[in-house]
Motif scaffolding. Sequence first.
Motif, short mmCIF file in Angstrom:
data_model
loop_
_atom_site.label_atom_id
_atom_site.label_comp_id
_atom_site.label_asym_id
_atom_site.label_seq_id
_atom_site.Cartn_x
_atom_site.Cartn_y
_atom_site.Cartn_z
N SER A 112 -5.22 2.34 4.57
CA SER A 112 -5.35 1.74 3.24
C SER A 112 -5.21 0.23 3.30
N LYS A 126 -11.88 1.91 -5.18
CA LYS A 126 -12.17 0.48 -5.09
C LYS A 126 -13.57 0.26 -4.52
N LYS A 130 0.81 -1.23 0.00
CA LYS A 130 0.00 0.00 0.00
C LYS A 130 0.84 1.27 0.00
N GLU A 146 -8.04 -2.61 2.39
CA GLU A 146 -7.72 -3.59 1.35
C GLU A 146 -8.06 -5.00 1.81
N ASN A 147 -7.97 -5.22 3.12
CA ASN A 147 -8.23 -6.55 3.70
C ASN A 147 -9.44 -6.53 4.62
N SER A 152 -7.31 3.58 -3.26
CA SER A 152 -8.29 2.91 -2.39
C SER A 152 -9.67 3.53 -2.53
#
Length: 231
Positions: free
Chosen positions: A77, A181, A10, A81-82, A178
């Motif tokens: 971030s 997304k 990231k 993402e997870n 991010s």
Amino acid sequence: MICIVYTMGKVGSTAISRAIKAAGLRCYDIHTMKDAALAGREPLPWHEEVSKARQAATSGDGLVITVARDPVARNLSGFFENLALYAPEGLSKPHHAIDVFLEKYSHQIPTNWFQREMLGELGVDLFSQPFDHKTRLQVHEGSPRVVAFRDDTADDVKSLTLSHEFGKTITIGRERTSAEKPYGELYRLTVESAWAFLPASYLDEMYDNDYVRHFWTPAEIAALRSKWSAA
């Protein structure tokens, strides 16, 4: 020359590795060389990539490129993402996202990465040589040779620096952020309101360390902290 983009996640490494590959150069894009991160796992294609990257870096045949990013921004971030891992039931409100983030995320990833990976695996102490805060660039002379950027280093500075290093035109382009997304709207709202929920003790932990003091000036650190602080 072989390129090894060796960074924590990231920080914008994909844009760099794609630009280098687009120029026809061999490039590995990896986040860890730690054996413990690979031990006990079924061999995967990226495991072989790590092995080749390590060999290129330690043999002196490769140029290592790395990137630093504001640890709070990077952690947020990485958390989003997870998100399915940390909040499989989903989240809908920024303050709930911050609560889960503070409780479950591994916040020391950015502050420890250079000591654990760059020094621990390659023997390169980036902190022993100065970072140029004006250009936001550092070239560490030695074996391996390392070029370090901040994620906010201007793209033209990154492009010109790498073009000089490789003797070929490298053009760093923009990658999806991010905010673009699927979780982007909640991410954006959380980042915008995080200042109201992040405790001072967390900001102390994130900004009072060797990593941050190396890549940012005292004035820049104060500005970063102010961005995330209600005080």
